[in-house]
Motif scaffolding. Structure first.
Motif, short mmCIF file in Angstrom:
data_model
loop_
_atom_site.label_atom_id
_atom_site.label_comp_id
_atom_site.label_asym_id
_atom_site.label_seq_id
_atom_site.Cartn_x
_atom_site.Cartn_y
_atom_site.Cartn_z
N GLN A 72 0.83 -1.20 0.00
CA GLN A 72 0.00 0.00 0.00
C GLN A 72 0.87 1.26 0.00
O GLN A 72 1.91 1.29 0.65
N VAL A 73 0.43 2.27 -0.72
CA VAL A 73 1.12 3.56 -0.78
C VAL A 73 0.27 4.61 -0.10
O VAL A 73 -0.93 4.73 -0.38
N THR A 74 0.91 5.37 0.78
CA THR A 74 0.25 6.51 1.42
C THR A 74 0.90 7.78 0.90
O THR A 74 2.12 7.95 1.01
N THR A 75 0.13 8.66 0.32
CA THR A 75 0.66 9.92 -0.22
C THR A 75 0.88 10.91 0.93
O THR A 75 0.37 10.72 2.04
N PRO A 76 1.64 11.98 0.69
CA PRO A 76 1.90 12.96 1.76
C PRO A 76 0.62 13.55 2.33
O PRO A 76 -0.42 13.60 1.66
N ASP A 77 0.72 14.03 3.56
CA ASP A 77 -0.42 14.63 4.23
C ASP A 77 -1.02 15.75 3.38
O ASP A 77 -0.29 16.62 2.88
N GLY A 78 -2.32 15.72 3.22
CA GLY A 78 -3.02 16.76 2.48
C GLY A 78 -3.26 16.44 1.02
O GLY A 78 -4.12 17.06 0.38
N PHE A 79 -2.51 15.47 0.47
CA PHE A 79 -2.66 15.17 -0.96
C PHE A 79 -4.05 14.61 -1.28
O PHE A 79 -4.67 14.99 -2.27
N ALA A 80 -4.53 13.69 -0.45
CA ALA A 80 -5.84 13.08 -0.71
C ALA A 80 -6.96 14.12 -0.59
O ALA A 80 -7.89 14.14 -1.40
N GLN A 81 -6.86 14.99 0.40
CA GLN A 81 -7.86 16.03 0.56
C GLN A 81 -7.83 17.02 -0.61
O GLN A 81 -8.87 17.48 -1.08
N ALA A 82 -6.62 17.32 -1.08
CA ALA A 82 -6.50 18.21 -2.24
C ALA A 82 -7.12 17.55 -3.48
O ALA A 82 -7.77 18.23 -4.29
N TYR A 83 -6.93 16.23 -3.61
CA TYR A 83 -7.52 15.56 -4.77
C TYR A 83 -9.05 15.59 -4.68
O TYR A 83 -9.73 15.80 -5.70
N GLN A 84 -9.60 15.42 -3.49
CA GLN A 84 -11.05 15.47 -3.36
C GLN A 84 -11.57 16.86 -3.72
O GLN A 84 -12.61 17.01 -4.36
N ALA A 85 -10.81 17.90 -3.33
CA ALA A 85 -11.20 19.26 -3.69
C ALA A 85 -11.12 19.46 -5.20
O ALA A 85 -11.96 20.15 -5.80
N TYR A 86 -10.15 18.85 -5.83
CA TYR A 86 -9.99 18.89 -7.29
C TYR A 86 -11.20 18.25 -7.97
O TYR A 86 -11.76 18.80 -8.93
N VAL A 87 -11.61 17.11 -7.45
CA VAL A 87 -12.77 16.42 -8.02
C VAL A 87 -14.04 17.22 -7.78
O VAL A 87 -14.88 17.40 -8.68
N ASP A 88 -14.20 17.73 -6.55
CA ASP A 88 -15.40 18.51 -6.23
C ASP A 88 -15.51 19.76 -7.10
O ASP A 88 -16.62 20.22 -7.40
N GLY A 89 -14.36 20.30 -7.52
CA GLY A 89 -14.37 21.47 -8.39
C GLY A 89 -14.66 21.15 -9.85
O GLY A 89 -14.78 22.07 -10.68
N GLY A 90 -14.77 19.86 -10.18
CA GLY A 90 -15.07 19.46 -11.55
C GLY A 90 -13.89 19.55 -12.50
O GLY A 90 -14.07 19.45 -13.73
N TRP A 91 -12.68 19.67 -11.97
CA TRP A 91 -11.52 19.88 -12.85
C TRP A 91 -11.19 18.68 -13.74
O TRP A 91 -10.75 18.88 -14.89
N PRO A 92 -11.38 17.42 -13.31
CA PRO A 92 -11.08 16.31 -14.24
C PRO A 92 -11.93 16.33 -15.50
O PRO A 92 -11.53 15.80 -16.53
#
Length: 582
Positions: A72-92
């Motif tokens: 299992q890989v754990t990304t740095p602190d805050g990366f997962a939350q930033a990705y969720q914000a990216y998704v919530d913003g509709g950027w993908p």
């Protein structure tokens, strides 16, 4: 200590004045509802996300890195939350088709978004950077059921894709790969083998990961002609785990927050994408998109290095400068941005960053035209130019991103060498872009041997025609047009010289390719600044951008364009054979 603010005013200048994109959008039915205010609103929101969410995680992500434990890989602190914000913003979904849940906006807007993401946090952006290329690959080559099953999840950001090409013995030469695929009774395939250097091969940002894997079928021809492409999800329907696992991550010089994984496929279930033994043709749809994005990484590094070096140079006071702007009184010590050596570095950072932005966005705009223009000749011409520009953007931009980050570090002096000021991270992070997605040497060979000589100069002739058209317009407004004419003449002459000698000296184009690509890069910047100077004269005198563009154009043509003659000399010097090392 590290700051980033999206250069929104310059982005708007490129969109509105340099490209005249809003007028072009009105000629494309897919974008006719898009106008400049809406585009600027998208840019502002992307800039806010990059500056407020991603930039603060850049240094901490570098210090912490990724953790690997029990597969299992754990990304740095805050990366997962930033990705969720990216998704919530509709950027993908920005530049994806509405059919699959996308917003249907131009790739030009997506290019600006990518620049901001890489400039603010290169390591984090590695997880999302391949998504649009994978979307295009599946949209072009995947069976209908795979498109309906997986494209909406890529567009929504529910899943993230990877590109699995490299094996220990197969880097640039993918024809040496050994990963195997065997057909099953249900029409799926079982893949066995290993891959390495897989960006985002395992992470904690999404539950599922879609691996696009190159493998060889039984009895396939040797070399690259026997390679097929497969989609291998991390999770199968019903939530079952597929037989693919991560058995380690790399400890790297830079982009430490990006998980660079080794993957093992142990009879993993997958499905064929495109035709058997023609996997490279399908994968190149993804790789060409990725190469444009990698070029934008170089631009992002140049921009962020420029911003931070400029800010530091205004604060740091050392010695008296030999001259000052009118109205500035002498002090015991002046800000170093008054000193000629530092002014030269800072102006070069600005000239390259803004010049590359125009060229990189032009390539994205050409891709939009190649898909959405109403008439076929316009689409074909745009695609031909975009494909010609791609290797130059990938190689030249990334080379300059690293070089300019190094120059920016020099502005900081000894402080630049310590991690507290973070410019050293930019230098480390920028280096990889010259290697992956086809090394810069591969790009140079692709440009000269395939895109110029292999095409008998047709696409290159189109590029010269565009540059000459601009030179004619610029001659009416500025002195730069005449210099651009001379540059076009030199490019045309050296192209013919290389073609003539290549007939009898097979290795010569390979020896000259690197300098030819750099010559094209400098020439494109000359084209960029000639146009920028011309169209900036249409801005009001009260707009500071007008004076800045004209001053920077003068600096480019006086100080930086002479590199073109150096590259021409190097191309001609390459006629002498290289000795073999023994």
């Amino acid at each position: 200590m590290w700051q980033y603010q999206a250069p929104l005013r310059d982005m708007q200048f490129v969109f509105e004045q340099w490209l005249q994109a809003p007028e072009a959008w009105q000629q494309m039915p897919a974008f006719e509802a898009l106008d400049l205010p809406l585009a600027c609103q998208v840019l502002e929101e992307a800039g806010r996300f990059s500056a407020q969410v991603l930039a603060p995680l850049n240094s901490s992500g570098d210090r912490q890195g990724c953790r690997f434990e029990s597969g299992q890989v754990t990304t740095p602190d805050g990366f997962a939350q930033a990705y969720q914000a990216y998704v919530d913003g509709g950027w993908p979904a920005l530049a994806c088709a509405e059919t699959f849940g996308g917003q249907g906006l131009p790739q030009l807007l997506d290019a600006a978004l990518q620049e901001m993401l890489y400039a603010s946090n290169h390591a984090w952006a590695m997880y999302t950077g391949i998504a649009h290329g994978a979307y295009l690959c599946l949209k072009t080559h995947a069976p209908e059921w795979i498109q309906q099953r997986y494209l909406p999840s890529i567009v929504s950001g529910e899943t993230l894709p990877t590109m699995c090409l490299t094996e220990p013995q197969a880097g640039s030469d993918v024809g040496l790969l050994r990963c195997r695929a065997e057909l099953q009774d249900d029409g799926s395939y079982r893949l066995s083998g290993s891959k390495l250097f897989i960006s985002g091969g395992e992470h904690d940002l999404t539950e599922d990961i879609l691996h696009l894997v190159l493998a060889r079928l039984p009895g396939a021809p040797t070399g690259s002609r026997g390679v097929s492409l497969f989609l291998v999800p991390k999770r199968l329907d019903g939530g079952l785990s597929n037989a693919v696992r991560c058995d380690g991550i790399e400890h790297k010089m830079g982009i430490k927050g990006s998980a660079t994984c080794s993957l093992v496929f142990d009879g993993a279930q997958g499905w064929l994408i495109g035709e058997a033994n023609r996997g490279l043709a399908a994968m190149f749809v993804m790789m060409n998109s990725a190469r444009l994005h990698v070029g934008l990484q170089g631009l992002g590094h140049a921009e962020s290095a420029s911003q931070n070096a400029s800010a530091y140079a205004l604060e740091r006071k050392q010695m008296r400068a030999p001259a000052r702007p009118v109205g500035v009184e002498a002090e015991v010590a002046d800000p170093i941005h008054f000193h000629p050596a530092m002014r030269r570095v800072l102006l070069e950072l600005r000239a390259y960053a803004e010049g590359m932005r125009a060229v990189g966005y032009w390539a994205a705009h050409l891709l939009d035209q190649s898909e959405q223009a109403e008439d076929l000749p316009t689409r074909q011409r745009a695609l031909q130019l975009a494909e010609l520009l791609t290797p130059v953007i990938k190689a030249f931009f990334t080379e300059q991103g690293f070089r300019l980050a190094s120059n920016a570090l020099q502005v900081f002096g000894g402080y630049g060498y310590v991690s507290e000021f973070a410019i050293e991270q930019t230098l480390r992070d920028s280096r990889i872009a010259m290697i992956y997605e086809g090394s810069n040497e591969i790009q140079a060979n692709d440009l000269l041997l395939r895109k110029v000589l292999g095409d008998e100069g047709r696409a290159f002739g189109q590029l010269l025609a565009v540059m000459r058209e601009e030179a004619e317009l610029a001659c009416n407004d500025t002195r730069f047009g005449a210099e651009l004419v001379q540059l076009c003449d030199k490019l045309e002459t050296v192209q013919l010289e290389i073609g003539d000698l290549a007939v009898t000296e097979r290795e010569y184009p390979y020896r000259a390719a690197g300098d030819f690509l750099r010559l094209c890069g400098v020439a494109l910047l000359g084209f960029s600044w000639a146009r920028a100077a011309r169209v900036s004269r249409l801005l009001p005198d009260s707009d500071p951008l007008r004076a800045n563009k004209l001053e920077t154009a003068r600096f480019f043509f006086a100080y930086l364009l002479p590199e073109a003659d150096q590259r021409l000399a190097a191309i001609r010097a390459a006629r002498a054979p290289l000795p073999f090392l023994i």
